[in-house]
Design an enzyme around this catalytic site. Structure first.
Site, PDB file in Angstrom:
ATOM      1  N   GLY A  83      14.519  16.227  19.495  1.00 20.99           N
ATOM      2  CA  GLY A  83      14.379  17.053  20.693  1.00 20.99           C
ATOM      3  C   GLY A  83      15.168  16.454  21.851  1.00 20.99           C
ATOM      4  CE  LYS A 254      11.345  15.641  10.786  1.00 19.70           C
ATOM      5  NZ  LYS A 254      10.641  15.208  11.994  1.00 19.70           N
ATOM      6  CG  HIS A 278       7.487  12.751  14.845  1.00 19.35           C
ATOM      7  ND1 HIS A 278       7.345  14.059  14.473  1.00 19.35           N
ATOM      8  CD2 HIS A 278       8.199  12.789  16.013  1.00 19.35           C
ATOM      9  CE1 HIS A 278       7.935  14.848  15.360  1.00 19.35           C
ATOM     10  NE2 HIS A 278       8.471  14.096  16.297  1.00 19.35           N
TER      11      HIS A 278
HETATM   12  C1  LIG Z   1      13.716  11.087  20.567  1.00 18.98           C
HETATM   13  C2  LIG Z   1      13.160  11.756  19.351  1.00 18.98           C
HETATM   14  C3  LIG Z   1      12.876  13.108  19.381  1.00 18.98           C
HETATM   15  C4  LIG Z   1      12.404  13.759  18.241  1.00 18.98           C
HETATM   16  N1  LIG Z   1      12.200  15.112  18.278  1.00 18.98           N
HETATM   17  C5  LIG Z   1      11.815  15.748  17.159  1.00 18.98           C
HETATM   18  C6  LIG Z   1      11.704  17.160  17.152  1.00 18.98           C
HETATM   19  O1  LIG Z   1      11.981  17.826  18.135  1.00 18.98           O
HETATM   20  N2  LIG Z   1      11.291  17.745  15.994  1.00 18.98           N
HETATM   21  C7  LIG Z   1      10.982  17.029  14.870  1.00 18.98           C
HETATM   22  O2  LIG Z   1      10.619  17.596  13.860  1.00 18.98           O
HETATM   23  N3  LIG Z   1      11.106  15.694  14.866  1.00 18.98           N
HETATM   24  C8  LIG Z   1      11.527  15.046  15.967  1.00 18.98           C
HETATM   25  N4  LIG Z   1      11.676  13.682  15.929  1.00 18.98           N
HETATM   26  C9  LIG Z   1      11.434  12.952  14.683  1.00 18.98           C
HETATM   27  C10 LIG Z   1      12.713  12.876  13.836  1.00 18.98           C
HETATM   28  O3  LIG Z   1      13.040  14.125  13.298  1.00 18.98           O
HETATM   29  C11 LIG Z   1      12.546  11.917  12.658  1.00 18.98           C
HETATM   30  O4  LIG Z   1      11.393  12.260  11.932  1.00 18.98           O
HETATM   31  C12 LIG Z   1      12.467  10.461  13.051  1.00 18.98           C
HETATM   32  O5  LIG Z   1      13.270  10.187  14.175  1.00 18.98           O
HETATM   33  C13 LIG Z   1      12.945   9.636  11.875  1.00 18.98           C
HETATM   34  O6  LIG Z   1      12.894   8.295  12.132  1.00 18.98           O
HETATM   35  P1  LIG Z   1      14.174   7.425  12.578  1.00 18.98           P
HETATM   36  O7  LIG Z   1      14.433   7.787  13.985  1.00 18.98           O
HETATM   37  O8  LIG Z   1      13.673   6.044  12.400  1.00 18.98           O
HETATM   38  O9  LIG Z   1      15.306   7.772  11.650  1.00 18.98           O
HETATM   39  C14 LIG Z   1      12.155  13.011  17.060  1.00 18.98           C
HETATM   40  C15 LIG Z   1      12.446  11.660  17.038  1.00 18.98           C
HETATM   41  C16 LIG Z   1      12.954  11.025  18.154  1.00 18.98           C
HETATM   42  C17 LIG Z   1      13.294   9.562  18.061  1.00 18.98           C
END
Ligand SMILES: Cc1cc2nc3c(=O)[nH]c(=O)nc-3n(C[C@H](O)[C@H](O)[C@H](O)COP(=O)(O)O)c2cc1C
Length: 376
Positions: A83, A254, A278
């Site tokens: 996001g 997810k 997440h």
């Molecule tokens: C800043 C940030 C924003 C995120 N926003 C979303 C989102 O809008 N929707 C979602 O499904 N996951 C979101 N996630 C989770 C990511 O899709 C993902 O599951 C996660 O970042 C994976 O871990 P990693 O950052 O260690 O690769 C977000 C993660 C971060 C770090």
């Protein structure tokens, strides 16, 4: 330009990104919730996954390719939805979509991105996945899916591990508001990061544009409230059924972290599950995803996507050894953008591929399919 000499590992990109992204944005990107124990556990438990090397395999080029949901991929990793991506680095959604198209890997766009599906449509490759935070209003839900599909997103992801807002204390302390405003100390922090600020001057102050486009249709929105949270509901099993009926294409759920849910989701007819916590941003008292993965693998025959804490090619191999079919990364792409701007995503993709190949050489595994047998 070859960035490998200066930035051989993800930690190099992270160090540089921190110097180029304003502090309040960094805290949004880099933090988790609570004591951040789950965030740390994701890392330590990955390190504990050991693979048995085997010697004397002669010369070979490891094959990093895989298939997922009936499609072939040269690389088994992709871009997770993040996001407000375009706040972390100006133009992030476009840059990531373009790189995914070049590499032939999936790009997932968040409901709460700073761009609409229509904005990124011209840059999408064949593997564009749209991530949905479930809207409460069925008309908005249907319209969102219609727009995503028309823009070229062929796979729908519903994220279920954000049933409610989490505390995210570090992010809160950082001072990011929704919509973001560059006032007071945040303006000072931004002024210290000229590359970021110049980019933001060009793109304009990032907002959740897709959410904004629906804001008028929802009652009781005050301008200080987080549109993203007000429009969405906490989904239930009926919601999965609606999506299964309404979305004509692959549907991925997810945020799956337990085996019982996995088995039931398979009965509901979804196409794949995404094992994720997440990156520790929601619940600080659960397992690391790498601990949850084998239980989920045992409970379902559905293809599994894996994320949360992947920092290199070896981690990708570990997840595949434990049953993942595809591996996604969220923060690392943004560290890469923060460090190297436009050139970041290509460098990260190359770094991950090289690290996978090097470790497969050490293991003596020619294909990804050989990895599970190497678990210790
Ligand atoms: C800043 C940030 C924003 C995120 N926003 C979303 C989102 O809008 N929707 C979602 O499904 N996951 C979101 N996630 C989770 C990511 O899709 C993902 O599951 C996660 O970042 C994976 O871990 P990693 O950052 O260690 O690769 C977000 C993660 C971060 C770090």
């Amino acid at each position: 330009m070859d960035h490998h000499a200066k930035y051989p590992g993800l930690s190099d990109l992270k160090t540089r990104a921190r110097k180029r992204i304003p502090h309040f944005v960094w805290e949004y990107l880099d933090s988790a919730t609570g004591q951040e124990a789950t965030l740390k556990r994701n890392r330590t438990k990955l390190d504990e996954v050991l693979l048995r090397p085997s010697i004397l395999h002669g010369e070979f080029t490891p094959d990093l390719s895989t298939t997922f949901l009936g499609r072939g991929y040269k690389l088994p990793f992709g871009i997770a939805p993040v996001g407000m991506s375009g706040l972390i680095w100006p133009g992030a959604e476009r840059l990531l979509a373009q790189e995914a198209a070049r590499q032939g890997i999936p790009y997932s766009m968040s409901t709460v991105a700073t761009q609409t599906p229509e904005d990124v449509a011209p840059y999408l490759g064949e593997d564009a996945w749209f991530q949905m935070y479930p809207p409460r209003d069925p008309d908005i839900r249907k319209d969102m899916m219609k727009r995503a599909k028309a823009a070229g997103f062929n796979t729908l992801i519903m994220t279920v591990d954000v049933p409610v807002a989490s505390r995210r204390e570090r992010q809160t302390r950082g001072g990011l508001t929704q919509p973001p405003r560059l006032t007071g100390r945040l303006a000072v922090q931004a002024a210290l990061r000229p590359a970021w600020l110049n980019g933001i001057r060009k793109t304009g102050m990032p907002r959740m544009k897709l959410m904004d486009s629906y804001a008028e249709q929802t009652t009781s929105l005050s301008s200080t409230e987080h549109v993203g949270y007000l429009l969405r509901t906490s989904p239930d099993w009926d919601y999965v059924k609606y999506l299964r009926d309404e979305w004509n294409g692959p549907l991925i759920i997810k945020g799956v972290a337990n085996a019982d849910d996995a088995a039931r989701l398979q009965d509901e007819g979804v196409d794949a599950l995404w094992v994720s916590n997440h990156a520790g941003r929601q619940f600080d008292g659960g397992p690391s995803t790498i601990e949850a993965l084998p239980h989920i693998r045992a409970a379902t025959t559905l293809p599994l996507v894996f994320d949360s804490g992947i920092e290199g090619g070896l981690d990708i191999l570990r997840a595949i050894a434990l049953g993942a079919d595809f591996v996604m990364l969220g923060r690392p792409w943004h560290y890469a953008l923060g460090a190297l701007g436009d050139a970041g995503p290509a460098h990260l993709a190359d770094m991950l591929a090289k690290d996978m190949a090097s470790n497969m050489g050490q293991l003596g595994t020619k294909t990804l399919a050989e990895l599970p047998a190497r678990l210790m």
